[in-house]
Design an enzyme around this catalytic site. Structure first.
Site, PDB file in Angstrom:
ATOM      1  N   ASN A  26      34.109  23.064  76.056  1.00 30.84           N
ATOM      2  CA  ASN A  26      33.854  24.524  75.942  1.00 30.84           C
ATOM      3  C   ASN A  26      32.366  24.632  75.652  1.00 30.84           C
ATOM      4  O   ASN A  26      31.912  24.136  74.607  1.00 30.84           O
ATOM      5  CB  ASN A  26      34.703  25.028  74.790  1.00 30.84           C
ATOM      6  CG  ASN A  26      34.824  26.526  74.654  1.00 30.84           C
ATOM      7  OD1 ASN A  26      35.264  26.978  73.604  1.00 30.84           O
ATOM      8  ND2 ASN A  26      34.514  27.296  75.663  1.00 30.84           N
ATOM      9  N   HIS A  47      44.972  36.966  71.267  1.00 29.09           N
ATOM     10  CA  HIS A  47      45.512  35.868  72.077  1.00 29.09           C
ATOM     11  C   HIS A  47      46.942  36.208  72.489  1.00 29.09           C
ATOM     12  O   HIS A  47      47.702  36.777  71.699  1.00 29.09           O
ATOM     13  CB  HIS A  47      45.486  34.558  71.280  1.00 29.09           C
ATOM     14  CG  HIS A  47      44.100  34.106  70.946  1.00 29.09           C
ATOM     15  ND1 HIS A  47      43.339  33.339  71.795  1.00 29.09           N
ATOM     16  CD2 HIS A  47      43.306  34.383  69.874  1.00 29.09           C
ATOM     17  CE1 HIS A  47      42.148  33.140  71.248  1.00 29.09           C
ATOM     18  NE2 HIS A  47      42.101  33.769  70.094  1.00 29.09           N
ATOM     19  N   ASN A  84      35.198  26.825  68.790  1.00 30.59           N
ATOM     20  CA  ASN A  84      34.447  25.614  69.154  1.00 30.59           C
ATOM     21  C   ASN A  84      32.950  25.790  68.884  1.00 30.59           C
ATOM     22  O   ASN A  84      32.277  24.851  68.432  1.00 30.59           O
ATOM     23  CB  ASN A  84      34.695  25.277  70.623  1.00 30.59           C
ATOM     24  CG  ASN A  84      36.073  24.664  70.841  1.00 30.59           C
ATOM     25  OD1 ASN A  84      36.520  23.823  70.055  1.00 30.59           O
ATOM     26  ND2 ASN A  84      36.752  25.092  71.888  1.00 30.59           N
ATOM     27  N   GLY A 139      41.834  29.939  70.432  1.00 30.56           N
ATOM     28  CA  GLY A 139      43.095  29.923  71.176  1.00 30.56           C
ATOM     29  C   GLY A 139      44.027  28.836  70.670  1.00 30.56           C
ATOM     30  O   GLY A 139      45.231  29.033  70.549  1.00 30.56           O
ATOM     31  N   ASN A 169      40.060  37.496  67.249  1.00 25.75           N
ATOM     32  CA  ASN A 169      40.082  37.899  68.660  1.00 25.75           C
ATOM     33  C   ASN A 169      41.541  37.797  69.118  1.00 25.75           C
ATOM     34  O   ASN A 169      42.335  37.100  68.517  1.00 25.75           O
ATOM     35  CB  ASN A 169      39.149  36.998  69.490  1.00 25.75           C
ATOM     36  CG  ASN A 169      39.472  35.521  69.348  1.00 25.75           C
ATOM     37  OD1 ASN A 169      40.329  35.117  68.574  1.00 25.75           O
ATOM     38  ND2 ASN A 169      38.800  34.689  70.121  1.00 25.75           N
ATOM     39  N   ASN A 203      42.618  36.946  75.334  1.00 22.72           N
ATOM     40  CA  ASN A 203      42.601  35.550  75.775  1.00 22.72           C
ATOM     41  C   ASN A 203      44.039  35.159  76.070  1.00 22.72           C
ATOM     42  O   ASN A 203      44.982  35.682  75.445  1.00 22.72           O
ATOM     43  CB  ASN A 203      42.007  34.671  74.664  1.00 22.72           C
ATOM     44  CG  ASN A 203      40.576  35.050  74.345  1.00 22.72           C
ATOM     45  OD1 ASN A 203      39.664  34.736  75.099  1.00 22.72           O
ATOM     46  ND2 ASN A 203      40.370  35.735  73.219  1.00 22.72           N
ATOM     47  N   CYS A 210      39.516  25.990  74.073  1.00 23.08           N
ATOM     48  CA  CYS A 210      39.328  27.249  73.344  1.00 23.08           C
ATOM     49  C   CYS A 210      39.845  27.023  71.928  1.00 23.08           C
ATOM     50  O   CYS A 210      41.053  26.786  71.743  1.00 23.08           O
ATOM     51  CB  CYS A 210      40.095  28.383  74.032  1.00 23.08           C
ATOM     52  SG  CYS A 210      39.958  29.953  73.164  1.00 23.08           S
TER      53      CYS A 210
HETATM   54  N1  LIG Z   1      35.870  29.604  73.344  1.00 22.29           N
HETATM   55  C1  LIG Z   1      36.096  30.319  72.106  1.00 22.29           C
HETATM   56  C2  LIG Z   1      36.918  31.551  72.306  1.00 22.29           C
HETATM   57  C3  LIG Z   1      36.068  32.669  72.716  1.00 22.29           C
HETATM   58  C4  LIG Z   1      36.913  33.891  72.726  1.00 22.29           C
HETATM   59  C5  LIG Z   1      36.370  34.924  73.665  1.00 22.29           C
HETATM   60  N2  LIG Z   1      36.693  34.581  75.042  1.00 22.29           N
HETATM   61  C6  LIG Z   1      36.946  36.280  73.334  1.00 22.29           C
HETATM   62  O1  LIG Z   1      37.754  36.365  72.411  1.00 22.29           O
HETATM   63  O2  LIG Z   1      36.536  37.237  73.983  1.00 22.29           O
HETATM   64  C7  LIG Z   1      36.739  29.464  71.034  1.00 22.29           C
HETATM   65  O3  LIG Z   1      36.535  28.242  71.046  1.00 22.29           O
HETATM   66  O4  LIG Z   1      37.407  30.048  70.149  1.00 22.29           O
END
Ligand SMILES: N[C@H](CCC[C@H](N)C(=O)O)C(=O)O
Length: 276
Positions: free
Chosen positions: A18, A156, A80, A217, A154, A187, A214
């Site tokens: 990532n 999911h 990450n 995630g 965020n 996500n 992610c």
């Molecule tokens: N790659 C990120 C997630 C980004 C989340 C993003 N895509 C959003 O919530 O809009 C991680 O490791 O948590």
């Protein structure tokens, strides 16, 4: 005051594939504009990233973090990238512990025996806070396949399937990312339970598309699998880009995993001036 655009130093990092552009805006280096974020994210004319993380001077923490997705949208969580920056700042300070303020509050990073872990905070299991568009059962959303909804700062949407490889994610992912149940998009995670301690995850990220890993995630996946009685609260999650360790403890969801600083560079003033 010299308003001329200056060169902008950056780091390229990744956590289990990532990938991130990291800009340290703590000591006089300015944060990029939204147009510059888009230009930097161009995988041909810029550098490209899944997310861009800006490190700011800490307000009640060692540093502040702001996360931009590849499409220019903002995210309150990026596990990450938080782990990558935690590692960077612990190296800089010679510390084994660091506090980082993100959009969902102050998160703690630690390094133990060379392994970097971040407490991503408690899962959000209230549909209003995720948020969802209406009062729904979080463990069986009214979407075919009855996914689970979990917030980690965020949103999911987690689907459990027999064969993760069989899912056409480039087609399926966007239909769920933009589903009307998620007013702020979401996500999307596809999970295959290998055993009670091991899960396989593929990810379609809001604002970034299919990614190799992610972290937030993976936190959502660990919570959803445990709540459904499919796995222990401490699991290994195998993603396309590597393996993350998850542990849903009383004080939050802890995530451990690899960190790589690939190179450092400088965006030239002429490149930045051309950003539109
Ligand atoms: N790659 C990120 C997630 C980004 C989340 C993003 N895509 C959003 O919530 O809009 C991680 O490791 O948590």
């Amino acid at each position: 005051m010299d308003n001329a655009v200056q060169d902008l130093p950056f780091l390229k990092m990744h956590g289990a594939g990532n990938d991130f552009v990291v800009i340290d805006a703590r000591r006089g280096v300015r944060a990029p504009t939204a147009a510059e974020v888009r230009a930097i994210g161009d995988r041909h004319r810029g550098v490209g990233f899944d997310q861009l993380a800006v490190i700011g001077p800490g307000q009640e923490a060692d540093a502040d973090l702001t996360f931009w997705n590849a499409d220019g949208s903002l995210s309150d969580a990026c596990g990450n990238a938080t782990r990558c920056v935690a590692s960077l700042l612990m190296d800089e300070a010679g510390a084994e512990r660091i506090a980082l303020r993100t959009g969902r509050g102050v998160l703690e990073g630690v390094r133990d025996a060379g392994v970097v872990s971040v407490n991503m905070g408690p899962p959000v299991l209230n549909w209003r806070e995720i948020p969802l568009a209406e009062d729904v059962d979080l463990d069986a959303l009214p979407i075919e396949g009855a996914p689970s909804a979990v917030g980690m700062g965020n949103p999911h949407c987690v689907f459990f399937v027999e064969d993760a490889a069989a899912v056409d994610l480039p087609t399926f992912g966007p239909t769920i990312e933009h589903h009307p149940l998620y007013p702020q998009r979401t996500n999307v995670e596809i999970v295959q339970v290998l055993d009670r301690q091991t899960l396989r995850q593929r990810t379609w990220e809001r604002g970034a598309g299919e990614t190799l890993a992610c972290g937030s995630g993976a936190c959502a996946v660990a919570v959803a699998a445990s709540r459904r009685g499919l796995a222990e609260r401490r699991v290994s999650i195998r993603l396309d880009g590597g393996t993350l360790g998850l542990d849903w403890r009383d004080d939050g969801v802890w995530m451990s995993g690899p960190v790589a600083h690939v190179f450092s560079g400088t965006f030239t003033a002429s490149f930045l001036e051309g950003a539109v």
